[in-house]
Each structure stands twice: as structure tokens, then as C-alpha cells.
Design an enzyme around this catalytic site. Structure first.
Site, PDB file in Angstrom:
ATOM      1  N   GLY A  14       0.794  -1.231   0.000  1.00 48.91           N
ATOM      2  CA  GLY A  14       0.000   0.000   0.000  1.00 48.91           C
ATOM      3  C   GLY A  14       0.819   1.270   0.000  1.00 48.91           C
ATOM      4  O   GLY A  14       0.361   2.311   0.476  1.00 48.91           O
ATOM      5  N   ASP A  87       7.260   8.525  -5.439  1.00 49.24           N
ATOM      6  CA  ASP A  87       6.907   7.106  -5.511  1.00 49.24           C
ATOM      7  C   ASP A  87       8.010   6.358  -6.264  1.00 49.24           C
ATOM      8  O   ASP A  87       8.746   6.956  -7.043  1.00 49.24           O
ATOM      9  CB  ASP A  87       5.568   6.943  -6.237  1.00 49.24           C
ATOM     10  CG  ASP A  87       4.895   5.606  -5.949  1.00 49.24           C
ATOM     11  OD1 ASP A  87       5.196   4.999  -4.900  1.00 49.24           O
ATOM     12  OD2 ASP A  87       4.057   5.170  -6.762  1.00 49.24           O
ATOM     13  N   GLU A  88       8.128   5.051  -6.022  1.00 46.56           N
ATOM     14  CA  GLU A  88       9.154   4.226  -6.682  1.00 46.56           C
ATOM     15  C   GLU A  88      10.552   4.795  -6.448  1.00 46.56           C
ATOM     16  O   GLU A  88      11.404   4.822  -7.338  1.00 46.56           O
ATOM     17  CB  GLU A  88       8.873   4.120  -8.186  1.00 46.56           C
ATOM     18  CG  GLU A  88       7.496   3.615  -8.544  1.00 46.56           C
ATOM     19  CD  GLU A  88       7.245   2.156  -8.163  1.00 46.56           C
ATOM     20  OE1 GLU A  88       8.212   1.462  -7.759  1.00 46.56           O
ATOM     21  OE2 GLU A  88       6.090   1.708  -8.262  1.00 46.56           O
ATOM     22  N   CYS A 145       3.132 -12.330   4.390  1.00 39.14           N
ATOM     23  CA  CYS A 145       3.352 -13.521   3.576  1.00 39.14           C
ATOM     24  C   CYS A 145       2.093 -14.393   3.627  1.00 39.14           C
ATOM     25  O   CYS A 145       1.238 -14.217   4.504  1.00 39.14           O
ATOM     26  CB  CYS A 145       4.550 -14.275   4.153  1.00 39.14           C
ATOM     27  SG  CYS A 145       4.993 -15.806   3.307  1.00 39.14           S
ATOM     28  N   CYS A 147       1.872 -17.149   4.802  1.00 39.28           N
ATOM     29  CA  CYS A 147       1.864 -17.906   6.058  1.00 39.28           C
ATOM     30  C   CYS A 147       1.436 -17.053   7.249  1.00 39.28           C
ATOM     31  O   CYS A 147       1.231 -17.570   8.346  1.00 39.28           O
ATOM     32  CB  CYS A 147       3.251 -18.483   6.323  1.00 39.28           C
ATOM     33  SG  CYS A 147       4.497 -17.229   6.724  1.00 39.28           S
TER      34      CYS A 147
END
EC number: 2.7.1.21
Length: 205
Positions: A14, A87-88, A145, A147
Site C-alpha cells: 500500500g 513514488d518508486e 506472507c 503464512c
């Protein structure tokens, strides 16, 4: 006093949404923001920052030759800028990170940078390396993740969905090419050669 911020994470945490929200918060108070994004990443169209939940904003583009301090200073002299958002930011050069620190220190404009910390090999991007070294504030944006652990690594998948950690550092893609996972499952997926097999094994544990 203005500060240099680095908001970092794995993919799909996000970051762009957080950037757009920060920009909106300034604008809501009648303040002017300038948004930059990497020219190299045009998945959602050039010249804009877009989030996966549908928000977007026009953005100026930077590449490795951009003189960010000169650009921002010239625009600030025309009309006051209250915040710069990037951004980036992993695609920034060392010099550009230095220039953004000068925007903070010389022009007293806060700079908020959002990006990945590490690439699919687990190596720091150049921009991220110097933002980690020089920022006033470091903020981790968390994602998870499959998991349930914190995802801090990015797996690159080939066309058949197999993970690999060789090749060019930059290959622009979305969900089909990169997946955020925890360190344990990053290592296991590369060892086994299949993220799907690891996910199946986890479901049956």
C-alpha cells in the site's frame, strides 16, 4: 523543520495508497504538493501514481538524468511547494537522494519517499540504500506472507510461475511477476524451485 522520510516495504503493502493519502491531507489544508514517480514504471500509465484500490494522481516523471533539486527549486520560486512526494524511490540515484536531502535542508520542504527496500535477490536498491543512510525518519509499511508472517522479501517469478534470483535488477511487472513473502519462504521457494509447492505444503502443515 522539514525532514526527509523513507517509507519502505515489500510489494503490495500500500505504498502508493499511503503516498496519495499524504498528498491529499496536505491539499485538504490548502497546501501544494508535488508528486514524482519513476519514468521506468509505466504499468498504470505514464505521468501518474496509481494505487491498487483505484486512487490516482498526476505525477512528474524522474529518470537517472533528472536534476531534482533544480526542478523543485525553480517550481518553488514560481509557487510555494509545501511537500514533495516520491513514488518508486528505489530507482533514485545516489545523487538524486542527496538532492532531495538538499530540498529538505536548503528549501525547508518536507520530502516523503515511498519504495522498495530490496530487490528480488535480497539486495538493496541504490536509491533505498542512500535513503536508509540519509533519511531523518524511516517507516516500514508492513504486508504479510501467505503464512501470516511479515513479508520482507520479494520473489520474482518467471512466465511459468517458478521463482528465480538471477538476471536484470529491474523488470517491470505487477502481481504476475513478483510476490512478497517472508524470509523463510523466500529461501525455501528458491531452494525447491516452486512457490506453489511451498504454499501447498504450508496449507497441509
Amino acid at each position: 523543520m522539514a525532514q526527509l522520510y523513507f517509507y519502505y516495504s515489500a510489494m503490495n503493502a500500500g505504498k502508493s495508497t499511503a503516498l496519495l493519502q499524504s498528498s491529499y491531507n496536505y491539499q485538504e489544508r490548502g497546501m501544494r504538493t508535488v508528486v514524482y514517480t519513476a519514468e521506468i514504471d509505466d504499468r498504470f500509465g505514464a505521468g501518474k501514481v496509481s494505487s491498487r484500490i483505484g486512487l490516482s494522481s498526476p505525477a512528474k516523471l524522474f529518470n537517472q538524468n533528472s536534476s531534482l533539486f533544480d526542478e523543485i527549486r525553480a517550481e518553488h520560486e514560481q509557487q510555494a511547494i509545501h511537500c514533495v512526494l516520491v513514488d518508486e524511490c528505489q530507482f533514485l540515484t545516489r545523487q538524486q537522494v542527496y538532492e532531495l536531502s538538499e530540498v529538505v535542508d536548503q528549501l525547508d520542504i518536507p520530502v516523503l519517499c515511498y519504495g522498495l527496500r530490496t530487490d528480488f535477490r535480497g539486495e538493496l536498491f541504490i536509491g533505498s540504500q542512500y535513503l536508509l543512510a540519509w533519511s531523518d525518519k524511516l517507516v516500514e509499511l508492513k504486508t504479510i506472507c501467505f503464512c501470516g508472517r511479515k513479508a520482507s522479501m520479494v520473489l520474482r517469478l518467471d512466465q511459468a510461475g517458478r521463482p528465480y534470483n538471477e538476471g536484470e535488477q529491474v523488470v517491470i511487472g505487477g502481481n504476475e511477476r513478483y510476490v512478497s513473502v517472508c524470509r523463510k519462504h523466500y529461501k525455501e521457494a528458491l531452494q525447491v524451485g516452486s512457490l506453489t509447492a511451498i504454499q501447498e505444503r504450508h496449507r497441509h502443515d
